[in-house]
Scaffold this motif. Structure first.
Motif, mmCIF file in Angstrom:
data_model
loop_
_atom_site.group_PDB
_atom_site.id
_atom_site.type_symbol
_atom_site.label_atom_id
_atom_site.label_comp_id
_atom_site.label_asym_id
_atom_site.label_seq_id
_atom_site.Cartn_x
_atom_site.Cartn_y
_atom_site.Cartn_z
ATOM 1 N N ASN A 194 0.827 -1.213 0.000
ATOM 2 C CA ASN A 194 0.000 0.000 0.000
ATOM 3 C C ASN A 194 0.859 1.260 0.000
ATOM 4 O OD1 ASN A 194 -2.468 -1.317 -0.034
ATOM 5 N ND2 ASN A 194 -2.612 -1.436 2.198
ATOM 6 N N TRP A 195 1.989 1.203 0.719
ATOM 7 C CA TRP A 195 2.895 2.352 0.717
ATOM 8 C C TRP A 195 3.477 2.584 -0.677
ATOM 9 C CZ3 TRP A 195 4.151 5.810 4.570
ATOM 10 C CH2 TRP A 195 3.655 5.529 5.851
ATOM 11 N N TYR A 196 3.930 1.521 -1.315
ATOM 12 C CA TYR A 196 4.507 1.676 -2.646
ATOM 13 C C TYR A 196 3.447 2.121 -3.660
ATOM 14 C CZ TYR A 196 8.686 -0.680 -0.900
ATOM 15 O OH TYR A 196 9.820 -1.011 -0.199
ATOM 16 N N LEU A 197 2.249 1.571 -3.549
ATOM 17 C CA LEU A 197 1.185 1.983 -4.456
ATOM 18 C C LEU A 197 0.824 3.447 -4.251
ATOM 19 C CD1 LEU A 197 -0.918 1.237 -6.594
ATOM 20 C CD2 LEU A 197 -2.450 0.511 -4.736
ATOM 21 N N GLY A 198 0.753 3.870 -3.005
ATOM 22 C CA GLY A 198 0.449 5.278 -2.728
ATOM 23 C C GLY A 198 1.516 6.221 -3.255
ATOM 24 N N ALA A 215 12.917 1.666 5.201
ATOM 25 C CA ALA A 215 12.078 1.237 6.326
ATOM 26 C C ALA A 215 11.618 -0.207 6.161
ATOM 27 C CB ALA A 215 10.875 2.171 6.453
ATOM 28 N N HIS A 216 11.270 -0.578 4.935
ATOM 29 C CA HIS A 216 10.838 -1.954 4.654
ATOM 30 C C HIS A 216 11.972 -2.942 4.930
ATOM 31 C CE1 HIS A 216 8.662 -4.824 1.623
ATOM 32 N NE2 HIS A 216 8.822 -5.350 2.812
ATOM 33 N N THR A 217 13.167 -2.612 4.480
ATOM 34 C CA THR A 217 14.313 -3.491 4.693
ATOM 35 C C THR A 217 14.637 -3.642 6.172
ATOM 36 O OG1 THR A 217 15.247 -2.807 2.566
ATOM 37 C CG2 THR A 217 16.744 -3.865 4.131
ATOM 38 N N TYR A 218 14.613 -2.545 6.908
ATOM 39 C CA TYR A 218 14.909 -2.596 8.340
ATOM 40 C C TYR A 218 13.873 -3.438 9.068
ATOM 41 C CZ TYR A 218 15.632 -0.964 13.130
ATOM 42 O OH TYR A 218 15.858 -0.910 14.486
#
Length: 225
Positions: free
Chosen positions: A158-162, A203-206
């Motif tokens: 959802n973050w990437y789509l936004g 943030a996703h990787t962490y």
């Protein structure tokens, strides 16, 4: 013949030699100091668990289930009780519905492998002869990982789509010259979109690296609570 005046006084206190009272005081102080030095000030803090050890412990679902149950019990439990609950969670059924084979399989694995491993790591206190186990103080260091697994996972798509939708909108507005984007160059808008994508990716990787290797599955009862 002795007279009354010549008779010795029996209740007379003995004379105190010079320095005698002072010597007693010093001796008492020395004893007090020795007792103070021998009294432990506080219990030593448990040694921090390495991240490799934490991941090695939590990568096994059966060990995670055992730790979740011990956390909820908050006291020592019988191995048979622990094995029954872990077997029920693994098979997705009630404790009353598990078979003798399912119970024995989990009991044997906990008895011979998983609990000794947790005990060697200092995470639990396991009395194998009595069949009693409880969490140690060092187990609190696992709370951050176990609690993270009980929370809903972040829906990163959802973050990437936004960001994609927002970035396309900003670039389109800058290309069409719509205010206030007409005052900002298209290159700057594109740079801002790239920075936003990079921030979310970091943030996703962490977040992903903090989780155990197999996704951090938790018991059904804890997931629903």
């Amino acid at each position: 013949m002795s007279t009354i005046g010549d008779s010795p006084t029996t209740n007379a206190e003995p004379e105190e030699t010079p320095g005698q009272g002072k010597g007693k005081t010093v001796t008492t102080k020395q004893v007090s100091d020795n007792v103070t030095e021998q009294t432990p000030e506080a219990e030593a803090e448990p040694e921090p668990l390495s991240r490799d050890l934490v991941f090695d412990v939590l990568k096994n679902r059966r060990r995670r289930y055992a730790l979740h149950y011990l956390r909820r019990a908050e006291e020592s439990v019988q191995l048979s009780e622990l094995a029954e609950q872990v077997a029920a969670w693994e098979n997705g059924i009630a404790i009353e519905a598990i078979s003798a084979a399912e119970r024995k399989r989990v009991y044997t694995a906990l008895y011979q492998s998983h609990l000794p491993k947790l005990d060697d790591a200092g995470i639990v206190d396991y009395n194998q002869n009595r069949g009693i186990v409880e969490l140690s103080e060092a187990a609190e260091q696992l709370d951050v990982y176990l609690d993270m697994n009980t929370k809903p996972s972040v829906e990163w798509y959802n973050w990437y789509l936004g960001l994609a939708v927002g970035g396309i909108g900003l670039l389109s507005a800058a290309f069409l010259g719509l205010p206030p984007f007409s005052m900002v160059g298209g290159v700057l808008v594109a740079a801002l979109v790239v920075v936003a994508f990079a921030a979310v990716a970091v943030a996703h990787t962490y977040h992903a690296r903090l989780l155990p290797s197999d996704g951090g599955e938790t018991p059904p009862e804890i997931q629903e609570s």
